[in-house]
Design a protein around this motif. Structure first.
Motif, PDB file in Angstrom:
ATOM      1  N   THR A  38       0.837  -1.196   0.000  1.00 56.78           N
ATOM      2  CA  THR A  38       0.000   0.000   0.000  1.00 56.78           C
ATOM      3  C   THR A  38       0.874   1.250   0.000  1.00 56.78           C
ATOM      4  O   THR A  38       0.611   2.217   0.705  1.00 56.78           O
ATOM      5  N   ILE A  39       1.914   1.221  -0.817  1.00 54.08           N
ATOM      6  CA  ILE A  39       2.797   2.387  -0.902  1.00 54.08           C
ATOM      7  C   ILE A  39       2.184   3.346  -1.945  1.00 54.08           C
ATOM      8  O   ILE A  39       2.025   2.966  -3.104  1.00 54.08           O
ATOM      9  N   PRO A  40       1.821   4.571  -1.548  1.00 56.15           N
ATOM     10  CA  PRO A  40       1.218   5.488  -2.519  1.00 56.15           C
ATOM     11  C   PRO A  40       2.211   5.808  -3.637  1.00 56.15           C
ATOM     12  O   PRO A  40       3.388   6.020  -3.386  1.00 56.15           O
ATOM     13  N   ALA A  41       1.717   5.820  -4.875  1.00 58.79           N
ATOM     14  CA  ALA A  41       2.570   6.148  -6.021  1.00 58.79           C
ATOM     15  C   ALA A  41       2.093   7.472  -6.603  1.00 58.79           C
ATOM     16  O   ALA A  41       0.893   7.643  -6.823  1.00 58.79           O
ATOM     17  N   PRO A  42       3.004   8.421  -6.864  1.00 57.92           N
ATOM     18  CA  PRO A  42       2.568   9.680  -7.493  1.00 57.92           C
ATOM     19  C   PRO A  42       1.910   9.385  -8.840  1.00 57.92           C
ATOM     20  O   PRO A  42       2.469   8.640  -9.655  1.00 57.92           O
ATOM     21  N   LEU A  43       0.720   9.963  -9.071  1.00 56.32           N
ATOM     22  CA  LEU A  43      -0.046   9.642 -10.281  1.00 56.32           C
ATOM     23  C   LEU A  43       0.724  10.020 -11.550  1.00 56.32           C
ATOM     24  O   LEU A  43       0.754   9.257 -12.523  1.00 56.32           O
ATOM     25  N   ASP A  44       1.384  11.205 -11.543  1.00 55.83           N
ATOM     26  CA  ASP A  44       2.075  11.626 -12.776  1.00 55.83           C
ATOM     27  C   ASP A  44       3.231  10.689 -13.116  1.00 55.83           C
ATOM     28  O   ASP A  44       3.475  10.370 -14.279  1.00 55.83           O
ATOM     29  N   GLU A  45       3.917  10.197 -12.079  1.00 58.41           N
ATOM     30  CA  GLU A  45       5.037   9.260 -12.293  1.00 58.41           C
ATOM     31  C   GLU A  45       4.512   7.944 -12.897  1.00 58.41           C
ATOM     32  O   GLU A  45       5.093   7.389 -13.830  1.00 58.41           O
ATOM     33  N   PHE A  46       3.380   7.485 -12.379  1.00 60.44           N
ATOM     34  CA  PHE A  46       2.761   6.248 -12.867  1.00 60.44           C
ATOM     35  C   PHE A  46       2.308   6.418 -14.331  1.00 60.44           C
ATOM     36  O   PHE A  46       2.577   5.568 -15.190  1.00 60.44           O
ATOM     37  N   LEU A  47       1.659   7.551 -14.624  1.00 54.66           N
ATOM     38  CA  LEU A  47       1.165   7.766 -15.990  1.00 54.66           C
ATOM     39  C   LEU A  47       2.333   7.888 -16.974  1.00 54.66           C
ATOM     40  O   LEU A  47       2.259   7.405 -18.111  1.00 54.66           O
ATOM     41  N   GLU A  48       3.409   8.460 -16.526  1.00 53.80           N
ATOM     42  CA  GLU A  48       4.615   8.590 -17.367  1.00 53.80           C
ATOM     43  C   GLU A  48       5.160   7.207 -17.728  1.00 53.80           C
ATOM     44  O   GLU A  48       5.553   6.944 -18.860  1.00 53.80           O
ATOM     45  N   GLU A  49       5.133   6.295 -16.744  1.00 63.79           N
ATOM     46  CA  GLU A  49       5.629   4.920 -16.950  1.00 63.79           C
ATOM     47  C   GLU A  49       4.849   4.226 -18.070  1.00 63.79           C
ATOM     48  O   GLU A  49       5.403   3.420 -18.817  1.00 63.79           O
ATOM     49  N   PHE A  50       3.545   4.529 -18.177  1.00 64.61           N
ATOM     50  CA  PHE A  50       2.697   3.848 -19.159  1.00 64.61           C
ATOM     51  C   PHE A  50       2.231   4.806 -20.271  1.00 64.61           C
ATOM     52  O   PHE A  50       1.198   4.573 -20.907  1.00 64.61           O
ATOM     53  N   ALA A  51       3.031   5.840 -20.526  1.00 67.71           N
ATOM     54  CA  ALA A  51       2.649   6.880 -21.508  1.00 67.71           C
ATOM     55  C   ALA A  51       2.539   6.326 -22.925  1.00 67.71           C
ATOM     56  O   ALA A  51       1.834   6.893 -23.760  1.00 67.71           O
ATOM     57  N   SER A  52       3.216   5.195 -23.205  1.00 71.83           N
ATOM     58  CA  SER A  52       3.182   4.663 -24.578  1.00 71.83           C
ATOM     59  C   SER A  52       1.948   3.785 -24.820  1.00 71.83           C
ATOM     60  O   SER A  52       1.765   3.268 -25.918  1.00 71.83           O
ATOM     61  N   PHE A  53       1.085   3.613 -23.813  1.00 71.21           N
ATOM     62  CA  PHE A  53      -0.087   2.746 -23.986  1.00 71.21           C
ATOM     63  C   PHE A  53      -1.200   3.456 -24.769  1.00 71.21           C
ATOM     64  O   PHE A  53      -1.217   4.685 -24.885  1.00 71.21           O
ATOM     65  N   ASP A  54      -2.125   2.659 -25.309  1.00 75.03           N
ATOM     66  CA  ASP A  54      -3.217   3.182 -26.146  1.00 75.03           C
ATOM     67  C   ASP A  54      -4.113   4.143 -25.356  1.00 75.03           C
ATOM     68  O   ASP A  54      -4.134   4.126 -24.125  1.00 75.03           O
ATOM     69  N   GLU A  55      -4.876   4.927 -26.095  1.00 70.80           N
ATOM     70  CA  GLU A  55      -5.655   6.003 -25.478  1.00 70.80           C
ATOM     71  C   GLU A  55      -6.678   5.496 -24.456  1.00 70.80           C
ATOM     72  O   GLU A  55      -6.835   6.069 -23.376  1.00 70.80           O
ATOM     73  N   GLY A  56      -7.364   4.375 -24.791  1.00 76.02           N
ATOM     74  CA  GLY A  56      -8.384   3.839 -23.878  1.00 76.02           C
ATOM     75  C   GLY A  56      -7.763   3.454 -22.546  1.00 76.02           C
ATOM     76  O   GLY A  56      -8.274   3.800 -21.469  1.00 76.02           O
ATOM     77  N   THR A  57      -6.637   2.747 -22.607  1.00 79.47           N
ATOM     78  CA  THR A  57      -5.968   2.319 -21.374  1.00 79.47           C
ATOM     79  C   THR A  57      -5.507   3.540 -20.578  1.00 79.47           C
ATOM     80  O   THR A  57      -5.676   3.603 -19.349  1.00 79.47           O
ATOM     81  N   ARG A  58      -4.969   4.524 -21.270  1.00 79.96           N
ATOM     82  CA  ARG A  58      -4.481   5.725 -20.570  1.00 79.96           C
ATOM     83  C   ARG A  58      -5.642   6.487 -19.920  1.00 79.96           C
ATOM     84  O   ARG A  58      -5.505   7.019 -18.822  1.00 79.96           O
ATOM     85  N   THR A  59      -6.791   6.493 -20.595  1.00 78.53           N
ATOM     86  CA  THR A  59      -7.958   7.170 -19.999  1.00 78.53           C
ATOM     87  C   THR A  59      -8.328   6.489 -18.682  1.00 78.53           C
ATOM     88  O   THR A  59      -8.558   7.145 -17.662  1.00 78.53           O
ATOM     89  N   VAL A  60      -8.353   5.154 -18.701  1.00 83.39           N
ATOM     90  CA  VAL A  60      -8.730   4.413 -17.487  1.00 83.39           C
ATOM     91  C   VAL A  60      -7.757   4.720 -16.347  1.00 83.39           C
ATOM     92  O   VAL A  60      -8.162   5.109 -15.243  1.00 83.39           O
ATOM     93  N   ILE A  61      -6.465   4.571 -16.616  1.00 82.45           N
ATOM     94  CA  ILE A  61      -5.507   4.670 -15.501  1.00 82.45           C
ATOM     95  C   ILE A  61      -5.297   6.108 -15.024  1.00 82.45           C
ATOM     96  O   ILE A  61      -4.725   6.327 -13.959  1.00 82.45           O
ATOM     97  N   SER A  62      -5.798   7.069 -15.801  1.00 87.59           N
ATOM     98  CA  SER A  62      -5.610   8.464 -15.375  1.00 87.59           C
ATOM     99  C   SER A  62      -6.733   8.925 -14.433  1.00 87.59           C
ATOM    100  O   SER A  62      -6.709  10.044 -13.952  1.00 87.59           O
TER     101      SER A  62
END
Ligand code: FAD
Length: 381
Positions: free
Chosen positions: A235-259
């Motif tokens: 349960t270690i909190p992860a900064p959202l922007d850092e997480f989204l950066e890690e998966f920035a190359s994923f398709d738009e639908g997936t990125r919408t969900v995880i954002s």
């Protein structure tokens, strides 16, 4: 016979329910002062739900569980469908359904049921510090100095089991080379076409998403390779922007969900394993679930195997004249199956984060696990 169960996770609670149903007296000792909703989903295959139905939990869980009509496996960058897996009629095939649940809904149902069938048997704030075998009983010493006695002890204290390290093998868990993130999204915040079950993978990364809690929430788990990891806990909190950066190359639908995680909260943790342990019992103490055999999550079978352990161990205690004989039969029954699932999960992880093509999805299908019947299948292997 009085059985002490150390750990109130899925394995410990299932053991307590199964043993109570079989007529044993149980006590569950859980270290945490209170149990909290850790905000995560869980997939339960028919081999797991068969046990839950036997324990009387099935109908209640049906109220919030979700069974997707299909799961699509997609190219991580383009979102193109690589494979579409239609959900089969698992009740007809295996006599038990396939469920996707909020973990808290499962844990809460188990605790509520235990309070009904064994009032007072679940003790929070009871961290076990030491076990001492004394012939035909075991003494449990708690962090607060308290001492209790039981005829036998089931150590269901998870992957970081201190009982395993003290009694069986002092080697600590080993980082498996993967880091995972998880989050829940309120489906009201998503367009309708993203209320779905899908896995996007490739280029050393993977995101699995599915609906839970009657479709009100969508759970996602994202995994990527890492060379090292030092933090403990999941349960270690992860900064959202850092997480989204890690998966920035994923398709738009997936990125919408995880954002769009609820409250912007994403948690991260390292995936660990342990070397295979040949012997799970010592005298009247026996390991169960992740304490005995932690498993990488790529097969969705870790909790399922803890549920199977609980059922088989209970049946062995019922059929054998002593705990020692029962533990030997349990080990014989469970060892080969769990070992093969553990190895399968490792192979599947390599593929799931591999090339985004159909070949990566072939072999080691989770479906090979589903027919296992811990409730009435043979004991002894
Ligand atoms: C990312 C991820 C996704 C997963 N998804 C799935 C899935 O979809 N399907 C599936 O089947 N499995 C899944 N699993 C695996 C599953 O979560 C575990 O296998 C399962 O929770 C193990 O249950 P357990 O009871 O053995 O251990 P735990 O759930 O770890 O419980 C151990 C308990 O023991 C307590 N404890 C520890 N030490 C002491 C002590 N000294 N005294 C008292 N109490 C103590 C802890 O506080 C804890 O409550 C997943 C795992 C991960 C990491």
């Amino acid at each position: 016979m009085k059985i002490a169960i150390v750990g109130g996770g899925i394995g410990g609670l299932a053991t307590a329910l199964a043993m109570t149903q079989a007529g044993f007296t149980v006590m569950v000792y859980e270290r945490s002062a209170q149990l909290v909703d850790q905000g995560a989903g869980i997939t339960l295959a028919p081999n797991a739900t068969r046990v839950l139905y036997h324990l009387g939990l099935g109908p209640g869980l049906e109220e919030t569980s979700v069974t997707p009509p299909m799961t699509e496996y997609r190219h991580y960058r383009t979102g193109a469908v690589i494979m579409r897996m239609m959900t089969k009629d698992f009740r007809a095939l295996y006599g038990a359904p396939y469920m996707r649940l909020h973990r808290w809904d499962l844990q809460h149902a188990m605790i509520t049921r235990l309070a009904e069938v064994a009032p007072g048997a679940f003790r929070l704030g009871s961290g076990v510090e030491r076990l001492e075998s004394r012939g035909d009983h075991v003494q449990l010493r708690f962090a607060d100095g308290r001492v209790e006695i039981a005829d036998a002890v089931v150590a269901a204290d998870g992957i970081r089991s201190s009982i395993r390290e003290t009694l069986f093998n002092p080697a600590p868990p080993v980082f498996a080379g993967f880091v995972a993130w998880r989050g829940l999204v309120d489906t009201a915040d998503l367009p309708r076409h993203l209320h779905e079950s899908a896995v996007a993978f490739g280029h050393g990364r993977h995101i699995n998403r599915y609906l839970v809690r009657s479709g009100e929430l969508l759970n996602f788990i994202a995994v990527a390779h890492r060379d090292k990891w030092e933090a403990e806990g999941w349960t270690i909190p992860a900064p959202l922007d850092e997480f989204l950066e890690e998966f920035a190359s994923f398709d738009e639908g997936t990125r919408t969900v995880i954002s769009r995680p609820v409250l912007g909260q994403v948690f991260k943790w390292g995936l660990f394993g342990r070397p295979w342990l040949e012997q799970w019992s010592s005298g009247r103490v026996v390991l169960l679930g992740d304490a005995a055999h932690p498993m990488l999550p790529f097969l969705g079978q870790g909790a399922a195997n803890a549920l199977e352990d609980a059922m088989i161990l209970t049946r062995c205690l019922t059929s054998e004249s002593t705990p020692e004989r029962a533990f030997a039969l349990y080990q014989k029954t469970r060892g080969p199956r769990v070992r093969s699932a553990t190895e399968q999960a490792v192979r599947r992880g390599d593929r799931y984060l591999g090339e985004p093509n159909e070949d990566s999805l072939k072999g080691d299908e989770p479906g090979a696990q589903y027919a296992y019947d811990a409730v009435s299948g043979p004991l002894g292997g």
